[in-house]
Motif scaffolding. Structure first.
Motif, PDB file in Angstrom:
ATOM      1  N   ARG A 108       0.871  -1.187   0.000  1.00 38.70           N
ATOM      2  CA  ARG A 108       0.000   0.000   0.000  1.00 38.70           C
ATOM      3  C   ARG A 108       0.900   1.226   0.000  1.00 38.70           C
ATOM      4  N   TYR A 109       0.533   2.244  -0.751  1.00 40.68           N
ATOM      5  CA  TYR A 109       1.455   3.370  -0.907  1.00 40.68           C
ATOM      6  C   TYR A 109       0.723   4.632  -1.317  1.00 40.68           C
ATOM      7  N   ALA A 110       1.452   5.735  -1.272  1.00 45.93           N
ATOM      8  CA  ALA A 110       1.007   7.023  -1.793  1.00 45.93           C
ATOM      9  C   ALA A 110       2.253   7.783  -2.202  1.00 45.93           C
ATOM     10  N   SER A 111       2.099   8.706  -3.152  1.00 50.66           N
ATOM     11  CA  SER A 111       3.243   9.493  -3.611  1.00 50.66           C
ATOM     12  C   SER A 111       2.746  10.844  -4.106  1.00 50.66           C
ATOM     13  N   ALA A 112       2.875  11.853  -3.247  1.00 51.81           N
ATOM     14  CA  ALA A 112       2.463  13.194  -3.648  1.00 51.81           C
ATOM     15  C   ALA A 112       3.298  13.678  -4.829  1.00 51.81           C
ATOM     16  N   ALA A 113       4.579  13.321  -4.850  1.00 50.04           N
ATOM     17  CA  ALA A 113       5.466  13.766  -5.924  1.00 50.04           C
ATOM     18  C   ALA A 113       5.034  13.218  -7.278  1.00 50.04           C
ATOM     19  N   GLN A 114       4.397  12.033  -7.284  1.00 44.08           N
ATOM     20  CA  GLN A 114       3.966  11.431  -8.541  1.00 44.08           C
ATOM     21  C   GLN A 114       2.462  11.557  -8.771  1.00 44.08           C
ATOM     22  N   GLY A 115       1.797  12.347  -7.930  1.00 41.00           N
ATOM     23  CA  GLY A 115       0.371  12.558  -8.120  1.00 41.00           C
ATOM     24  C   GLY A 115      -0.476  11.342  -7.807  1.00 41.00           C
ATOM     25  N   VAL A 116      -0.013  10.517  -6.865  1.00 38.80           N
ATOM     26  CA  VAL A 116      -0.753   9.321  -6.452  1.00 38.80           C
ATOM     27  C   VAL A 116      -1.236   9.529  -5.018  1.00 38.80           C
ATOM     28  N   THR A 117      -2.539   9.767  -4.873  1.00 37.25           N
ATOM     29  CA  THR A 117      -3.110   9.966  -3.543  1.00 37.25           C
ATOM     30  C   THR A 117      -3.092   8.684  -2.735  1.00 37.25           C
ATOM     31  N   ASP A 118      -3.348   7.570  -3.396  1.00 31.66           N
ATOM     32  CA  ASP A 118      -3.374   6.268  -2.736  1.00 31.66           C
ATOM     33  C   ASP A 118      -3.182   5.208  -3.803  1.00 31.66           C
ATOM     34  N   GLY A 119      -2.614   4.084  -3.392  1.00 29.80           N
ATOM     35  CA  GLY A 119      -2.409   3.007  -4.352  1.00 29.80           C
ATOM     36  C   GLY A 119      -2.274   1.668  -3.663  1.00 29.80           C
TER      37      GLY A 119
END
Length: 266
Positions: free
Chosen positions: A182-193
């Motif tokens: 489970r992850y998120a990445s503000a730098a890559q525009g991913v709120t949740d994944g």
């Protein structure tokens, strides 16, 4: 004088003692130690002179397969700003001795590069994933708990069939309902994944990424498939409609370091 039955018993050759059962616990511990060492020796970055990726310290999944030979797999991911870019299953097989191989799959829209002892051993010439919007998906929820519930429901709408031999009917793989990462990445525009696995037994053969991608009011659920087995054909469906297909590959293709999926033998 011996009775006939006694004579027959005397003529039967002595049977060798049963071969002791393998210590599978010890094998699993050895396999995990080897996998941790091997992944620690890999250096992974984006592009030939790009950002170094972070190896997550613990495997996201461990699997076994004891059909004939005894396989033990430890699955690791490398991340950039929190998002998984590369996944590798380090597989140890035990017969009369131990052998190891590493299955690598790019989860990146860019070009990762993997090196060992300063030498590039894998540099795919194409992205590993291509995201598509999930039709009729709800707007990503406002809390992590709500989004996880949504991702699990969305993943459940997919199915994957694997065909391991040209003359055999395919079999449906089992979806692990909880994401293995489970992850998120503000730098890559991913709120949740969430990274989901479709398995044969516990062995992951196909991967599904579901991500809430975009900015502001434009955030939406998107998905992409990726393979983690090159020796079978894989077909993914969404509500019974085919959305993904990859064919069984030859050994030469599966060991090609220019492919997003590659099997490194050691």
């Amino acid at each position: 004088m011996y009775a006939p039955l006694t004579i027959l018993l005397l003529l039967v050759p002595a049977q060798p003692p049963d071969k002791p059962a393998p210590d599978t616990k010890a094998e699993a511990e050895e396999a995990s130690a080897v996998a941790k060492k091997m992944t620690g020796e890999y250096a992974v970055q984006l592009g030939s002179a790009g950002k170094k990726l972070k190896l997550e310290p613990e495997p996201v999944l461990r699997w076994t397969n004891h059909l004939g030979r005894r396989f033990y797999g430890d699955v690791y991911v490398w991340t950039s700003d929190g998002r998984p870019e590369v996944i590798a299953s380090v597989n140890n097989v035990f017969t009369t001795k131990r052998a190891a191989e590493t299955e690598i799959q790019s989860l990146s829209t860019g070009r990762p590069v993997l090196s060992h002892d300063g030498k590039v051993v894998w540099e795919p010439d194409a992205p590993g994933v291509a995201f598509e919007p999930l039709p009729n998906a709800p707007k990503p929820g406002g809390t992590a708990a709500n989004r996880l519930q949504q991702m699990r429901a969305l993943a459940g709408q997919f199915a994957v069939t694997a065909t391991y031999a040209d003359d055999k009917k395919g079999e449906e793989l089992r979806l692990l309902r909880a994401p293995i990462f489970r992850y998120a990445s503000a730098a890559q525009g991913v709120t949740d994944g969430g990274l989901f696995a479709f398995t044969k037994g516990t062995d992951p053969d196909a991967l599904l990424l579901i991500e809430a991608r975009g900015k502001g009011d434009e955030v939406r659920w998107e998905y992409s498939f990726a393979r983690l087995n090159g020796y079978c054909a894989l077909r993914g469906t969404l509500k019974d409609a085919e959305v993904w297909r990859v064919e069984k590959q030859s050994h030469a293709v599966n060991t090609d370091p220019k492919r997003p999926y590659c099997c490194l033998r050691k």
